[in-house]
Motif scaffolding. Structure first.
Motif, PDB file in Angstrom:
ATOM      1  N   GLU A   1     -10.237  -1.121  44.604  1.00  0.00           N
ATOM      2  CA  GLU A   1     -10.551   0.311  44.595  1.00  0.00           C
ATOM      3  C   GLU A   1     -11.044   0.771  45.967  1.00  0.00           C
ATOM      4  N   LEU A   2     -11.828  -0.072  46.630  1.00  0.00           N
ATOM      5  CA  LEU A   2     -12.307   0.261  47.971  1.00  0.00           C
ATOM      6  C   LEU A   2     -11.175   0.235  48.995  1.00  0.00           C
ATOM      7  N   ILE A   3     -10.179  -0.601  48.752  1.00  0.00           N
ATOM      8  CA  ILE A   3      -8.994  -0.607  49.617  1.00  0.00           C
ATOM      9  C   ILE A   3      -8.198   0.681  49.419  1.00  0.00           C
ATOM     10  N   LYS A   4      -8.044   1.091  48.149  1.00  0.00           N
ATOM     11  CA  LYS A   4      -7.300   2.323  47.857  1.00  0.00           C
ATOM     12  C   LYS A   4      -7.953   3.538  48.524  1.00  0.00           C
ATOM     13  N   SER A   5      -9.278   3.548  48.572  1.00  0.00           N
ATOM     14  CA  SER A   5      -9.997   4.691  49.148  1.00  0.00           C
ATOM     15  C   SER A   5     -10.180   4.557  50.659  1.00  0.00           C
ATOM     16  N   ARG A   6      -9.615   3.479  51.241  1.00  0.00           N
ATOM     17  CA  ARG A   6      -9.661   3.221  52.683  1.00  0.00           C
ATOM     18  C   ARG A   6     -11.070   2.898  53.177  1.00  0.00           C
ATOM     19  N   ASN A   7     -11.993   2.597  52.263  1.00  0.00           N
ATOM     20  CA  ASN A   7     -13.290   2.097  52.699  1.00  0.00           C
ATOM     21  C   ASN A   7     -13.168   0.659  53.193  1.00  0.00           C
ATOM     22  N   ILE A   8     -12.211  -0.068  52.621  1.00  0.00           N
ATOM     23  CA  ILE A   8     -11.847  -1.389  53.128  1.00  0.00           C
ATOM     24  C   ILE A   8     -10.454  -1.294  53.729  1.00  0.00           C
ATOM     25  N   VAL A   9     -10.325  -1.816  54.944  1.00  0.00           N
ATOM     26  CA  VAL A   9      -9.014  -1.926  55.592  1.00  0.00           C
ATOM     27  C   VAL A   9      -8.736  -3.406  55.782  1.00  0.00           C
ATOM     28  N   LEU A  10      -7.655  -3.884  55.196  1.00  0.00           N
ATOM     29  CA  LEU A  10      -7.345  -5.308  55.276  1.00  0.00           C
ATOM     30  C   LEU A  10      -7.019  -5.720  56.706  1.00  0.00           C
ATOM     31  N   PRO A  11      -7.458  -6.916  57.121  1.00  0.00           N
ATOM     32  CA  PRO A  11      -7.073  -7.420  58.441  1.00  0.00           C
ATOM     33  C   PRO A  11      -5.554  -7.564  58.547  1.00  0.00           C
ATOM     34  N   LYS A  12      -5.044  -7.616  59.766  1.00  0.00           N
ATOM     35  CA  LYS A  12      -3.596  -7.719  59.958  1.00  0.00           C
ATOM     36  C   LYS A  12      -3.021  -8.979  59.314  1.00  0.00           C
TER      37      LYS A  12
ATOM     38  N   ILE B   1      -9.836 -20.428  29.962  1.00  0.00           N
ATOM     39  CA  ILE B   1      -8.440 -20.517  30.391  1.00  0.00           C
ATOM     40  C   ILE B   1      -7.882 -19.106  30.271  1.00  0.00           C
ATOM     41  N   VAL B   2      -7.497 -18.542  31.406  1.00  0.00           N
ATOM     42  CA  VAL B   2      -7.152 -17.119  31.455  1.00  0.00           C
ATOM     43  C   VAL B   2      -5.646 -16.960  31.632  1.00  0.00           C
ATOM     44  N   SER B   3      -4.992 -16.483  30.572  1.00  0.00           N
ATOM     45  CA  SER B   3      -3.551 -16.225  30.618  1.00  0.00           C
ATOM     46  C   SER B   3      -3.299 -14.902  31.334  1.00  0.00           C
ATOM     47  N   GLU B   4      -2.030 -14.572  31.565  1.00  0.00           N
ATOM     48  CA  GLU B   4      -1.696 -13.290  32.197  1.00  0.00           C
ATOM     49  C   GLU B   4      -2.214 -12.118  31.361  1.00  0.00           C
ATOM     50  N   ASP B   5      -2.044 -12.203  30.047  1.00  0.00           N
ATOM     51  CA  ASP B   5      -2.523 -11.128  29.169  1.00  0.00           C
ATOM     52  C   ASP B   5      -4.049 -11.026  29.220  1.00  0.00           C
ATOM     53  N   ASP B   6      -4.718 -12.183  29.195  1.00  0.00           N
ATOM     54  CA  ASP B   6      -6.184 -12.183  29.280  1.00  0.00           C
ATOM     55  C   ASP B   6      -6.646 -11.523  30.581  1.00  0.00           C
ATOM     56  N   GLY B   7      -5.961 -11.866  31.676  1.00  0.00           N
ATOM     57  CA  GLY B   7      -6.329 -11.313  32.975  1.00  0.00           C
ATOM     58  C   GLY B   7      -6.217  -9.802  33.007  1.00  0.00           C
ATOM     59  N   ARG B   8      -5.153  -9.273  32.408  1.00  0.00           N
ATOM     60  CA  ARG B   8      -4.999  -7.813  32.349  1.00  0.00           C
ATOM     61  C   ARG B   8      -6.145  -7.178  31.562  1.00  0.00           C
ATOM     62  N   GLU B   9      -6.561  -7.832  30.480  1.00  0.00           N
ATOM     63  CA  GLU B   9      -7.680  -7.308  29.690  1.00  0.00           C
ATOM     64  C   GLU B   9      -8.982  -7.317  30.488  1.00  0.00           C
ATOM     65  N   LEU B  10      -9.196  -8.378  31.274  1.00  0.00           N
ATOM     66  CA  LEU B  10     -10.426  -8.473  32.059  1.00  0.00           C
ATOM     67  C   LEU B  10     -10.472  -7.407  33.143  1.00  0.00           C
ATOM     68  N   TYR B  11      -9.322  -7.076  33.711  1.00  0.00           N
ATOM     69  CA  TYR B  11      -9.293  -5.980  34.686  1.00  0.00           C
ATOM     70  C   TYR B  11      -9.580  -4.644  34.002  1.00  0.00           C
ATOM     71  N   GLN B  12      -9.028  -4.447  32.797  1.00  0.00           N
ATOM     72  CA  GLN B  12      -9.314  -3.214  32.053  1.00  0.00           C
ATOM     73  C   GLN B  12     -10.800  -3.114  31.730  1.00  0.00           C
ATOM     74  N   LEU B  13     -11.396  -4.253  31.404  1.00  0.00           N
ATOM     75  CA  LEU B  13     -12.820  -4.301  31.094  1.00  0.00           C
ATOM     76  C   LEU B  13     -13.665  -3.940  32.319  1.00  0.00           C
ATOM     77  N   SER B  14     -13.059  -4.059  33.504  1.00  0.00           N
ATOM     78  CA  SER B  14     -13.784  -3.811  34.755  1.00  0.00           C
ATOM     79  C   SER B  14     -13.762  -2.350  35.182  1.00  0.00           C
ATOM     80  N   ARG B  15     -12.907  -1.526  34.578  1.00  0.00           N
ATOM     81  CA  ARG B  15     -12.672  -0.187  35.115  1.00  0.00           C
ATOM     82  C   ARG B  15     -13.927   0.685  35.134  1.00  0.00           C
ATOM     83  N   LYS B  16     -14.559   0.843  33.987  1.00  0.00           N
ATOM     84  CA  LYS B  16     -15.706   1.755  33.913  1.00  0.00           C
ATOM     85  C   LYS B  16     -16.879   1.227  34.741  1.00  0.00           C
TER      86      LYS B  16
END
Length: 363
Positions: free
Chosen positions: A343-354, A88-103
């Motif tokens: 991250e791929l969206i930020k670098s424009r490697n992914i462009v979201l559909p309209k 069960i992933v709370s908002e705080d848990d979710g932020r931690e999981l994204y931080q865990l994903s950075r490196k």
């Protein structure tokens, strides 16, 4: 737990998520009968007396609900307390999981960018994609194919090397994810798939706002009529007829009727008279699993390199008392590949559909 924390806990919406194949899913609807909220409170280690008060139920009612969840294998009794058996992933848990994903995520971004030439080459070996620019295909190819739907079985088999949990003789991964009520995105902005069989075709979409915008797959009867100026008695048959016309046009056998053109334009599925909807045959669809193989071995190697970090995080979390590392990791992996996608969206490697969501069909 203080009152402020309890109030915040109850104000969050939680949506259930399931990973399974075939007839593997709970026999109960956890979104009903306060079961969802009960699981969240058990995960937060709220006392039984407080739960009775918060849910405004009797002790007998509480135990009946718990028994229903235990029968499904969604709650267990450990050290004189009932606990959920899934994350069960709370908002705080979710932020931690994204931080865990950075490196680890940055390593995967580099991996994908380093293999971009091979990925594009393999993509254009599929005839259905030759009508599209890679930019138009980028969300699907770099996120869904390389990381999500076409890769996740490799992650299960080669990294986890374990089966889905057995719950009441059903095998599936389950989770409750907090959803920000002010966001139009799905919980935590996680990308995912949906597909439906429509007559001769399977209609699919991939994105993280699949249900908050007008999408062909989820159009109601009223929306269908508004978009396509279609008087629909049977929405399923109406959608199948529209798909028939789309395929005929795709194959060059017919011109799209004006009302269908207008509807597809509103849904961003037709742009400058170009159909933004790849139609794959079964062999082409199967080739997508081969494209996932372009990064498979390196992806598994990187996951193994960070295995100890992930296990340490898990062992120090509440999840260690509730579920297995395998189930925790599979849901963490959704945060991880969503981080990589962003991250791929930020670098424009992914462009979201309209329309923010990628649509395609299988025939």
């Amino acid at each position: 737990m203080d009152k402020a924390m309890l109030l915040n806990l109850r104000q969050n919406d939680y949506e259930s998520r399931l990973i399974s194949t075939g007839n593997n899913y709970p026999d109960i609807d956890i979104s009903k009968d306060q079961l969802n909220e009960l699981c969240v409170l058990l995960h937060a280690r709220v006392s039984m007396d407080e739960i009775v008060s918060l849910l405004s139920i009797s002790e007998v009612d509480l135990m009946q609900k718990i028994d229903k969840l235990r029968l499904e294998g969604l709650v267990k009794y450990v050290n004189n307390y009932f606990l959920p058996t899934f994350p069960i992933v709370s908002e705080d848990d979710g932020r931690e999981l994204y931080q865990l994903s950075r490196k680890i995520g940055q390593n995967i971004v580099k991996l994908i960018c380093g293999k971009m030439h091979e990925i594009k080459e393999e993509t254009y070996n599929i005839p259905a994609f030759q009508k599209f620019t890679f930019e138009e295909l980028s969300l699907f190819m770099l996120s869904d194919v390389l990381l999500d739907n076409f890769q996740i079985q490799n992650v299960e088999k080669l990294y986890l090397k374990s089966e889905k949990p057995n719950r009441n003789n059903k095998h599936y991964f389950f989770a409750l994810l907090a959803k920000n009520p002010n966001s139009s995105l799905e919980p935590f902005g996680i990308y995912g798939n949906d597909y439906r069989q429509m007559g001769k075709y399977t209609y699919c979409m991939y994105g993280n706002s699949r249900y908050n915008k007008d999408q062909f797959l989820t159009l109601s009867t009223e929306q269908l009529e508004n978009h396509f100026n279609y008087s629909s008695i049977n929405i399923v048959q109406s959608k199948e007829l529209i798909l028939d016309r789309i395929v005929e046009h795709y194959d060059g056998d017919a011109t799209l009727p004006k009302q269908i053109q207008m509807g597809l334009e509103k849904l961003h599925l037709l742009y400058n008279e170009k159909l933004m909807l790849p139609i794959l045959n079964e062999n082409e669809y199967g080739s997508l699993f081969d494209i996932a193989g372009v990064i498979r071995d390196d992806l598994i190697y990187i996951l193994l390199c960070y295995h100890n970090d992930l296990v340490n995080y898990f062992s120090q979390s509440l999840y260690a008392e509730e579920t297995t590392y395998g189930e925790f990791f599979l849901w963490y992996y959704h945060f991880f590949y969503t981080f990589v996608t962003e991250e791929l969206i930020k670098s424009r490697n992914i462009v979201l559909p309209k329309g923010q969501v990628f649509n395609y069909m299988i025939r």
